[in-house]
Design a protein around this motif. Structure first.
Motif, PDB file in Angstrom:
ATOM      1  N   GLY A  50       0.795  -1.222   0.000  1.00  0.00           N
ATOM      2  CA  GLY A  50       0.000   0.000   0.000  1.00  0.00           C
ATOM      3  C   GLY A  50       0.822   1.264   0.000  1.00  0.00           C
ATOM      4  N   ARG A  51       2.128   1.144   0.153  1.00  0.00           N
ATOM      5  CA  ARG A  51       2.996   2.313   0.061  1.00  0.00           C
ATOM      6  C   ARG A  51       3.270   2.533  -1.420  1.00  0.00           C
ATOM      7  N   LEU A  52       4.178   3.394  -1.772  1.00  0.00           N
ATOM      8  CA  LEU A  52       4.325   3.728  -3.184  1.00  0.00           C
ATOM      9  C   LEU A  52       5.774   3.710  -3.666  1.00  0.00           C
ATOM     10  N   ILE A  53       5.933   3.259  -4.889  1.00  0.00           N
ATOM     11  CA  ILE A  53       7.147   3.471  -5.673  1.00  0.00           C
ATOM     12  C   ILE A  53       6.688   4.370  -6.807  1.00  0.00           C
ATOM     13  N   THR A  54       7.330   5.519  -6.976  1.00  0.00           N
ATOM     14  CA  THR A  54       6.941   6.411  -8.062  1.00  0.00           C
ATOM     15  C   THR A  54       8.124   6.575  -9.007  1.00  0.00           C
ATOM     16  N   VAL A  55       7.794   6.827 -10.266  1.00  0.00           N
ATOM     17  CA  VAL A  55       8.816   6.889 -11.313  1.00  0.00           C
ATOM     18  C   VAL A  55       8.578   8.130 -12.164  1.00  0.00           C
ATOM     19  N   PHE A  56       9.615   8.963 -12.267  1.00  0.00           N
ATOM     20  CA  PHE A  56       9.581  10.078 -13.216  1.00  0.00           C
ATOM     21  C   PHE A  56       9.964   9.528 -14.588  1.00  0.00           C
ATOM     22  N   THR A  57       9.129   9.805 -15.582  1.00  0.00           N
ATOM     23  CA  THR A  57       9.392   9.317 -16.936  1.00  0.00           C
ATOM     24  C   THR A  57       9.591  10.490 -17.896  1.00  0.00           C
ATOM     25  N   ASP A  58      10.284  10.206 -18.972  1.00  0.00           N
ATOM     26  CA  ASP A  58      10.541  11.202 -20.014  1.00  0.00           C
ATOM     27  C   ASP A  58      10.642  10.434 -21.323  1.00  0.00           C
ATOM     28  N   GLU A  59       9.845  10.810 -22.285  1.00  0.00           N
ATOM     29  CA  GLU A  59       9.814  10.068 -23.548  1.00  0.00           C
ATOM     30  C   GLU A  59      11.115  10.157 -24.333  1.00  0.00           C
ATOM     31  N   THR A  60      12.012  11.055 -23.934  1.00  0.00           N
ATOM     32  CA  THR A  60      13.316  11.132 -24.619  1.00  0.00           C
ATOM     33  C   THR A  60      14.369  10.255 -23.943  1.00  0.00           C
ATOM     34  N   ARG A  61      14.066   9.719 -22.754  1.00  0.00           N
ATOM     35  CA  ARG A  61      15.025   8.845 -22.067  1.00  0.00           C
ATOM     36  C   ARG A  61      14.827   7.411 -22.520  1.00  0.00           C
ATOM     37  N   VAL A  62      15.920   6.731 -22.745  1.00  0.00           N
ATOM     38  CA  VAL A  62      15.866   5.327 -23.151  1.00  0.00           C
ATOM     39  C   VAL A  62      16.536   4.488 -22.062  1.00  0.00           C
ATOM     40  N   PRO A  63      16.192   3.205 -21.989  1.00  0.00           N
ATOM     41  CA  PRO A  63      16.837   2.350 -20.984  1.00  0.00           C
ATOM     42  C   PRO A  63      18.364   2.406 -21.105  1.00  0.00           C
ATOM     43  N   ASP A  64      19.019   2.358 -19.959  1.00  0.00           N
ATOM     44  CA  ASP A  64      20.481   2.373 -19.882  1.00  0.00           C
ATOM     45  C   ASP A  64      20.859   1.386 -18.786  1.00  0.00           C
ATOM     46  N   LYS A  65      21.298   0.204 -19.183  1.00  0.00           N
ATOM     47  CA  LYS A  65      21.529  -0.881 -18.225  1.00  0.00           C
ATOM     48  C   LYS A  65      22.850  -0.781 -17.479  1.00  0.00           C
ATOM     49  N   ARG A  66      23.638   0.269 -17.749  1.00  0.00           N
ATOM     50  CA  ARG A  66      24.869   0.432 -16.967  1.00  0.00           C
ATOM     51  C   ARG A  66      24.488   0.631 -15.508  1.00  0.00           C
ATOM     52  N   ARG A  67      25.288   0.097 -14.627  1.00  0.00           N
ATOM     53  CA  ARG A  67      25.016   0.188 -13.192  1.00  0.00           C
ATOM     54  C   ARG A  67      24.976   1.646 -12.762  1.00  0.00           C
ATOM     55  N   THR A  68      23.953   2.002 -11.994  1.00  0.00           N
ATOM     56  CA  THR A  68      23.856   3.364 -11.461  1.00  0.00           C
ATOM     57  C   THR A  68      25.023   3.611 -10.501  1.00  0.00           C
ATOM     58  N   PRO A  69      25.388   4.865 -10.287  1.00  0.00           N
ATOM     59  CA  PRO A  69      26.523   5.163  -9.398  1.00  0.00           C
ATOM     60  C   PRO A  69      26.298   4.626  -7.984  1.00  0.00           C
ATOM     61  N   THR A  70      27.376   4.186  -7.352  1.00  0.00           N
ATOM     62  CA  THR A  70      27.289   3.670  -5.985  1.00  0.00           C
ATOM     63  C   THR A  70      28.245   4.395  -5.039  1.00  0.00           C
ATOM     64  N   GLU A  71      28.642   5.605  -5.429  1.00  0.00           N
ATOM     65  CA  GLU A  71      29.491   6.404  -4.544  1.00  0.00           C
ATOM     66  C   GLU A  71      28.717   6.749  -3.271  1.00  0.00           C
ATOM     67  N   PRO A  72      29.439   7.155  -2.215  1.00  0.00           N
ATOM     68  CA  PRO A  72      28.740   7.568  -0.989  1.00  0.00           C
ATOM     69  C   PRO A  72      27.664   8.619  -1.300  1.00  0.00           C
ATOM     70  N   GLY A  73      26.503   8.412  -0.707  1.00  0.00           N
ATOM     71  CA  GLY A  73      25.385   9.321  -0.924  1.00  0.00           C
ATOM     72  C   GLY A  73      24.430   8.845  -2.005  1.00  0.00           C
ATOM     73  N   CYS A  74      24.843   7.852  -2.795  1.00  0.00           N
ATOM     74  CA  CYS A  74      23.986   7.318  -3.857  1.00  0.00           C
ATOM     75  C   CYS A  74      23.173   6.131  -3.330  1.00  0.00           C
ATOM     76  N   VAL A  75      22.083   5.834  -3.994  1.00  0.00           N
ATOM     77  CA  VAL A  75      21.294   4.647  -3.650  1.00  0.00           C
ATOM     78  C   VAL A  75      22.033   3.428  -4.195  1.00  0.00           C
ATOM     79  N   HIS A  76      22.271   2.453  -3.339  1.00  0.00           N
ATOM     80  CA  HIS A  76      22.940   1.230  -3.786  1.00  0.00           C
ATOM     81  C   HIS A  76      21.946   0.279  -4.442  1.00  0.00           C
ATOM     82  N   HIS A  77      20.833  -0.001  -3.762  1.00  0.00           N
ATOM     83  CA  HIS A  77      19.802  -0.868  -4.342  1.00  0.00           C
ATOM     84  C   HIS A  77      18.491  -0.705  -3.589  1.00  0.00           C
ATOM     85  N   LEU A  78      17.420  -1.203  -4.196  1.00  0.00           N
ATOM     86  CA  LEU A  78      16.111  -1.287  -3.551  1.00  0.00           C
ATOM     87  C   LEU A  78      15.775  -2.761  -3.379  1.00  0.00           C
ATOM     88  N   ALA A  79      15.248  -3.124  -2.217  1.00  0.00           N
ATOM     89  CA  ALA A  79      14.878  -4.513  -1.940  1.00  0.00           C
ATOM     90  C   ALA A  79      13.370  -4.615  -1.756  1.00  0.00           C
TER      91      ALA A  79
END
Length: 193
Positions: A56-85
């Motif tokens: 019942g909680r929410l995951i929300t996603v900002f979308t943009d029709e000019t953005r395409v999937p990019d499977k490179r790993r998102t940054p994991t430097e300090p302060g970045c989100v490592h993963h969602l479980a």
């Protein structure tokens, strides 16, 4: 000075690709119902999609029709989100490898974390997603967090490196003993044979 006491995660907002890719992943792969849709009120060039992750909680996603999937790993430097479980039932978790393989999605395979099992893979934008399944059910009236803190205390007291099923079982027994009264004067383990 007083705390700002939280009472759970309200929502998590992610930057996604285009609208259809986002719907196909969050609803079509992870089964989260697509429940709300409006423009991003801070950026009219983006959409704002809302999904229910199952509690019942929410995951929300900002979308943009000019953005395409990019499977490179998102940054994991300090302060970045490592993963969602995300939590799963055991029945679904046992099907996860097969269902990810059917889609051709690379994944980690099952990882034993002591108190839970995990499988990791990436969303279309390279964010690491974890499918998690607890190895225990908390006793009636207790939460997973109640069991975890007691199991942690038991593990530390015993000098064990990481949490294991034995710590969980002993924590559950301790919580049941505390919460549920008994007419027996001696509630210790017995061997009736």
């Amino acid at each position: 000075m007083r705390k700002l006491q939280t009472q759970g995660v309200h929502h998590i907002t992610l930057t996604g690709a285009d609208r259809q890719t986002s719907i196909d992943f969050w609803e079509g792969v992870l089964g989260m119902p697509f429940i709300f849709d409006q423009p991003n009120l801070d950026n009219p060039n983006e959409g704002h999609l809302y999904f229910d992750p199952g509690d019942g909680r929410l995951i929300t996603v900002f979308t943009d029709e000019t953005r395409v999937p990019d499977k490179r790993r998102t940054p994991t430097e300090p302060g970045c989100v490592h993963h969602l479980a995300f939590n799963m039932s055991r029945a679904t978790f046992l099907q996860a490898v097969t269902r990810l393989d059917e889609r051709g999605l690379g994944h980690s395979g099952v990882k034993d974390r002591g108190f839970m099992d995990s499988i990791y893979f990436k969303d279309p934008m390279g964010l690491l997603i974890e499918l998690a399944c607890y190895k225990f059910e908390p006793p009636m009236g207790c939460s997973h967090a109640d069991v975890m803190i007691e199991a942690h205390r038991i593990r530390v007291e015993r000098g064990d490196y990481n949490i294991a099923e034995e710590h969980l079982a002993d924590a559950i027994e301790l919580l049941v003993t505390r919460r549920q009264h008994s007419l027996s004067a001696d509630r210790g383990a017995k061997n009736p044979y």
